[in-house]
Design a protein around this motif. Structure first.
Motif, PDB file in Angstrom:
ATOM      1  N   ALA A 288     -88.573 -13.522  28.311  1.00  0.00           N
ATOM      2  CA  ALA A 288     -87.418 -14.710  27.785  1.00  0.00           C
ATOM      3  C   ALA A 288     -87.150 -14.394  26.355  1.00  0.00           C
ATOM      4  CB  ALA A 288     -88.370 -16.077  27.576  1.00  0.00           C
TER       5      ALA A 288
ATOM      6  N   LYS B 116     -89.368 -25.815  22.368  1.00  0.00           N
ATOM      7  CA  LYS B 116     -89.149 -26.166  23.730  1.00  0.00           C
ATOM      8  C   LYS B 116     -89.156 -27.860  23.732  1.00  0.00           C
ATOM      9  CE  LYS B 116     -90.918 -22.381  26.077  1.00  0.00           C
ATOM     10  NZ  LYS B 116     -91.898 -21.781  27.042  1.00  0.00           N
TER      11      LYS B 116
ATOM     12  N   LYS C 100     -98.738 -21.059  29.234  1.00  0.00           N
ATOM     13  CA  LYS C 100     -97.517 -21.188  30.116  1.00  0.00           C
ATOM     14  C   LYS C 100     -96.122 -21.133  29.302  1.00  0.00           C
ATOM     15  CE  LYS C 100     -99.267 -23.958  34.171  1.00  0.00           C
ATOM     16  NZ  LYS C 100     -98.988 -23.038  35.078  1.00  0.00           N
ATOM     17  N   ASN C 101     -96.208 -20.931  28.117  1.00  0.00           N
ATOM     18  CA  ASN C 101     -95.080 -21.219  27.070  1.00  0.00           C
ATOM     19  C   ASN C 101     -95.138 -20.196  25.899  1.00  0.00           C
ATOM     20  OD1 ASN C 101     -93.909 -24.162  27.595  1.00  0.00           O
ATOM     21  ND2 ASN C 101     -95.915 -24.503  27.807  1.00  0.00           N
TER      22      ASN C 101
ATOM     23  N   VAL D  34     -94.054 -14.977  25.254  1.00  0.00           N
ATOM     24  CA  VAL D  34     -93.543 -13.874  24.430  1.00  0.00           C
ATOM     25  C   VAL D  34     -94.060 -13.658  23.288  1.00  0.00           C
ATOM     26  CG1 VAL D  34     -91.154 -14.697  25.513  1.00  0.00           C
ATOM     27  CG2 VAL D  34     -92.127 -15.874  23.461  1.00  0.00           C
TER      28      VAL D  34
ATOM     29  N   ASN E 111     -84.678 -23.715  25.716  1.00  0.00           N
ATOM     30  CA  ASN E 111     -85.924 -22.782  25.248  1.00  0.00           C
ATOM     31  C   ASN E 111     -85.511 -22.006  24.098  1.00  0.00           C
ATOM     32  OD1 ASN E 111     -87.615 -24.097  27.089  1.00  0.00           O
ATOM     33  ND2 ASN E 111     -87.584 -22.571  28.492  1.00  0.00           N
TER      34      ASN E 111
ATOM     35  N   ASN F 278     -82.340 -20.086  25.560  1.00  0.00           N
ATOM     36  CA  ASN F 278     -82.329 -19.980  27.038  1.00  0.00           C
ATOM     37  C   ASN F 278     -82.195 -21.178  27.651  1.00  0.00           C
ATOM     38  OD1 ASN F 278     -83.016 -17.061  26.775  1.00  0.00           O
ATOM     39  ND2 ASN F 278     -85.024 -17.492  26.483  1.00  0.00           N
TER      40      ASN F 278
ATOM     41  N   THR G  74     -90.199 -22.376  31.603  1.00  0.00           N
ATOM     42  CA  THR G  74     -89.712 -21.161  31.747  1.00  0.00           C
ATOM     43  C   THR G  74     -88.190 -20.978  31.888  1.00  0.00           C
ATOM     44  OG1 THR G  74     -91.531 -20.428  33.197  1.00  0.00           O
ATOM     45  CG2 THR G  74     -89.799 -19.162  33.641  1.00  0.00           C
ATOM     46  N   SER G  75     -87.986 -19.835  31.067  1.00  0.00           N
ATOM     47  CA  SER G  75     -86.391 -19.514  30.879  1.00  0.00           C
ATOM     48  C   SER G  75     -86.012 -18.727  31.877  1.00  0.00           C
ATOM     49  CB  SER G  75     -86.305 -18.654  29.559  1.00  0.00           C
ATOM     50  OG  SER G  75     -86.705 -19.598  28.559  1.00  0.00           O
TER      51      SER G  75
HETATM   52  O1  OAA Z   1     -89.677 -18.801  29.242  1.00  0.00           O
HETATM   53  C1  OAA Z   1     -89.798 -19.008  28.136  1.00  0.00           C
HETATM   54  O2  OAA Z   1     -88.855 -19.285  27.353  1.00  0.00           O
HETATM   55  C2  OAA Z   1     -90.926 -18.398  27.489  1.00  0.00           C
HETATM   56  C3  OAA Z   1     -92.158 -18.652  28.106  1.00  0.00           C
HETATM   57  O3  OAA Z   1     -92.446 -19.338  28.972  1.00  0.00           O
HETATM   58  C4  OAA Z   1     -93.427 -17.782  27.785  1.00  0.00           C
HETATM   59  O4  OAA Z   1     -93.343 -16.829  26.920  1.00  0.00           O
HETATM   60  O5  OAA Z   1     -94.678 -18.311  28.135  1.00  0.00           O
END
Ligand code: OAA
Ligand code: NAI
Length: 252
Positions: free
Chosen positions: A119, A143, A172-173, A176, A201, A220, A229-230
């Motif tokens: 992402a 987010k 889950k976030n 990155v 995001n 994103n 999720t991006s």
């Molecule tokens: O998708 C995103 O912006 C980032 C994300 O979920 C992760 O790093 O787990």
């Protein structure tokens, strides 16, 4: 043509299956079997109920787009079976012992562990941190509260600290952050914000070192099925797979 198995048939996998024209998906596995069955309809690839049956197929590479837990459960077996692996839930590699075990197996089996840019952008040249000192690397992620599964009416700092701690709380976030650590070879300071007014995001990366200094901000579009999720993360995997067989490699 490279034969791809999808480990995890959720939101990212669905984008790969529906938009990854020319990608040869030949096997599907998800512990929610209905998710694998759904992708079977899109791809025509067989959906397996047992992971062992999925892994015994003639695959060149397994793409993990499932969860940090799935990486712990299955990545060693994937490499042991002589297949490469793409790991999107890279947060699992914040566990140094686990990461080193995977690397050892990959070396022994002459296989590759591929970590997509996911992402964010900029990971390619941030790898210079592996050979040149960096004094600071900071990731600020913002987010929606819904993505973070919290409730708040105002912009709130929900975490400030180390990447390996943040991924434990938000698996889950904030994968990155761990990708950034692996790329730079440097500890990453993380700020995670929830903002009820944000529609995208947002990831901001700050880095300083002998090279100079760097700032990147990316906003994103979230995936429609999973706002945490991006969409870029799925595009990043499609691009990685499409470049595997190309004779020219672009980016560090
Ligand atoms: O998708 C995103 O912006 C980032 C994300 O979920 C992760 O790093 O787990
Ligand atoms: N590195 C990066 O930049 C990014 C990483 N991610 C990570 O990628 C992963 C996939 O994201 P999405 O597709 O949006 O998630 P999702 O929740 O939509 O789909 C995940 C799928 O994997 C399955 N699954 C989960 N654990 C499993 C296990 N142990 N064994 C088998 N199947 C399992 C679920 O049933 C679900 O169908 C998540 O871990 C997410 O945090 C997402 C975006 C960016």
């Amino acid at each position: 043509m490279i034969r791809v198995g999808l480990l995890g048939c959720g939101n990212v996998a669905e984008v790969i299956a529906s938009e990854g024209t020319g990608i040869n998906i030949t096997a599907l596995y998800d512990f929610e079997h209905s998710h694998a069955e759904h992708l079977k309809e899109l791809t025509g690839a067989p959906a397996f109920k047992k992971f062992e049956d999925f892994l015994s197929q003639d695959l060149d590479i397994v793409v993990e787009a499932a969860s940090v837990g799935a990486v712990y459960e299955h990545a060693e077996d994937v490499l042991m079976s002589g297949k490469d692996i793409v790991i999107l839930s890279v947060g699992a590699l914040a566990d140094t012992d686990f990461k080193n075990r995977l690397i050892k197996i990959a070396e022994e089996k002459n296989r590759k562990i591929r970590i997509p840019s996911g992402a964010v952008m900029g990971l390619d040249n941030l790898k210079i941190g592996q050979i040149s000192p960096m004094s600071k690397v900071l990731l600020r992620t913002t987010k929606s509260p819904r993505s973070l599964r919290i409730e708040t009416n105002e912009k709130t700092l929900v975490f400030s600290g180390r990447a390996d701690e943040c991924i434990k709380q938000y698996p889950k976030n904030i994968n990155v952050a761990v990708a950034l650590e692996l790329a730079t070879g440097h500890d990453v300071e993380v700020e995670l914000w929830a903002d009820p007014d944000i529609k995208r995001n947002m990831h901001e990366i700050f880095a300083e070192g002998d090279f100079g200094d760097f700032y990147l901000k990316i906003k994103n579009n979230p995936c429609p099925q999973n706002p945490a999720t991006s969409y870029l993360a799925a595009l990043s995997i499609i691009t990685l797979l499409k470049n595997l067989e190309k004779p020219m490699i672009i980016g560090t």
